[in-house]
Motif scaffolding. Sequence first.
Motif, mmCIF file in Angstrom:
data_model
loop_
_atom_site.group_PDB
_atom_site.id
_atom_site.type_symbol
_atom_site.label_atom_id
_atom_site.label_comp_id
_atom_site.label_asym_id
_atom_site.label_seq_id
_atom_site.Cartn_x
_atom_site.Cartn_y
_atom_site.Cartn_z
ATOM 1 N N GLY A 159 12.308 35.644 41.458
ATOM 2 C CA GLY A 159 13.761 35.109 41.745
ATOM 3 C C GLY A 159 13.769 33.739 42.714
ATOM 4 N N PRO A 160 14.810 33.390 43.215
ATOM 5 C CA PRO A 160 15.069 32.072 43.908
ATOM 6 C C PRO A 160 15.195 32.044 45.165
ATOM 7 C CG PRO A 160 17.274 32.818 43.097
ATOM 8 C CD PRO A 160 15.965 34.112 42.766
ATOM 9 N N ARG A 161 15.095 33.339 45.910
ATOM 10 C CA ARG A 161 15.321 33.708 47.257
ATOM 11 C C ARG A 161 14.479 32.533 48.406
ATOM 12 N NH1 ARG A 161 18.037 36.591 50.781
ATOM 13 N NH2 ARG A 161 18.978 38.067 49.050
ATOM 14 N N ALA A 164 14.891 28.977 48.087
ATOM 15 C CA ALA A 164 16.037 28.803 48.637
ATOM 16 C C ALA A 164 15.896 28.590 50.250
ATOM 17 C CB ALA A 164 17.208 29.553 48.329
ATOM 18 N N PHE A 165 14.990 29.596 50.763
ATOM 19 C CA PHE A 165 14.846 29.710 52.354
ATOM 20 C C PHE A 165 13.533 29.153 52.933
ATOM 21 C CE2 PHE A 165 18.411 32.650 51.080
ATOM 22 C CZ PHE A 165 19.030 32.424 52.130
ATOM 23 N N ILE A 194 16.924 24.735 42.613
ATOM 24 C CA ILE A 194 16.884 24.823 43.878
ATOM 25 C C ILE A 194 15.484 24.169 44.541
ATOM 26 C CG2 ILE A 194 16.625 26.729 45.717
ATOM 27 C CD1 ILE A 194 17.845 28.345 43.577
ATOM 28 N N SER A 197 15.462 20.537 44.819
ATOM 29 C CA SER A 197 16.396 19.748 45.614
ATOM 30 C C SER A 197 16.111 19.492 47.072
ATOM 31 C CB SER A 197 17.972 20.788 45.644
ATOM 32 O OG SER A 197 17.622 21.868 46.135
ATOM 33 N N ARG A 198 15.055 19.850 47.341
ATOM 34 C CA ARG A 198 14.188 19.431 48.392
ATOM 35 C C ARG A 198 13.501 18.122 48.106
ATOM 36 N NH1 ARG A 198 14.599 23.459 52.411
ATOM 37 N NH2 ARG A 198 14.453 25.596 51.272
#
Lengths: 270, 103
Positions: A159-161, A164-165, A194, A197-198
């Motif tokens: 998953g994306p968690r 993202a963090f 996600i 986007s960095r």
Amino acid sequence: MSGTLIIAHPVRSAALRVGPVRIAIVGKGGAGKSVISGTAARLLARRGGKVLALDSDPMPGLAISLGLGPLTEPFLEGAAEQSDDGRWRLRKGIGAARAVQRFAKVGPDGVRLLQFGKATPEGLGPIMGSLNAFFQVTHRLATTGVLREWNVVGDLPAGPRQAAFDWAPYADTFLVVVEPTWKSILSARRIARIATSRAGTVALFVANKVHGSSDVKLIEDRLGTAAFGAVPADPAVIEADRRGAAVIDETPACPAVTAIARLVDQLMRA
Amino acid sequence: MNIVVAGKGGSGKTTIAGTLARALARSGRHVLALDADTNPMLGVSLGLGPEETDILVTVRQGLDTGEVEHQPTTDGLIQTFGANAPEGIRLVVCSRIDQIDPG
């Protein structure tokens, strides 16, 4: 209906990589992240580089795919301490290099593995020290001189968690593992969006468990972009998983391992 | 009955949960399907369609954008942010991670 993905940063094509391979492997649950991570780490080591493999899943499983067998304990116990204000920091004298030297498990082909251990029925409480040490070590990998030449392969949870963090700050490339199913493709699209986007991060899609080129095409059509590589559906992978062993040890010449080797070669050139 | 489906990634939680919900609805029960995964895909297994599932409004999003004021009730949340799935199932998606954490 086919979806279109616009990646903010273009996929790097033929530009030369000047330095080690630093990747995070992401994707939906069961997509094959650990098998690709473990096998790629072993192959990178065989090509002569130092390799640090990172399992940042609170249900760790990378050790199996590295050929170390099932290991669930926290490796970094005692590496961090909690100050009076409740904050965790690495103990005095323990930087990223020392942490790797002292706490990483050495596996086949000399791959070093770090993991923070397995969540307990009570939650993350008992492994918080190890988890915080792990997080801080991974955030220092890029700036720790002696580790700068190491290849780093991070196996992230489903998953994306964690994307993202900021759990994989060491990675310039996210390998997004994607199966030919809609759920997997939707997850891959979101995670790639996600991660990229960095600034300075690219996402490369790896089609996994494909039955032929029509599956690759299905994935590419729905992603709206080309796959960087493809790994075939291979009963040898399932059999190795069933035995709790690394497929690269059990069946080194099987189609999946061969495809991952090609992927590693591409990454070293990418 | 209240059922939670749990397990390792890729083991088939969503497929089993979705199919179970459909079967229960078909046998005449009222079914609330709750997707508590931050990568929510239950809509796909309920038969809602992938692209539709991808854009379902989540409770978290809804509350953050202030669509519901004051303290909402559970029934209110289900009504406001739920979606209709096949066979009369009401699907509620808790939250979805789709951007980097600004902190």
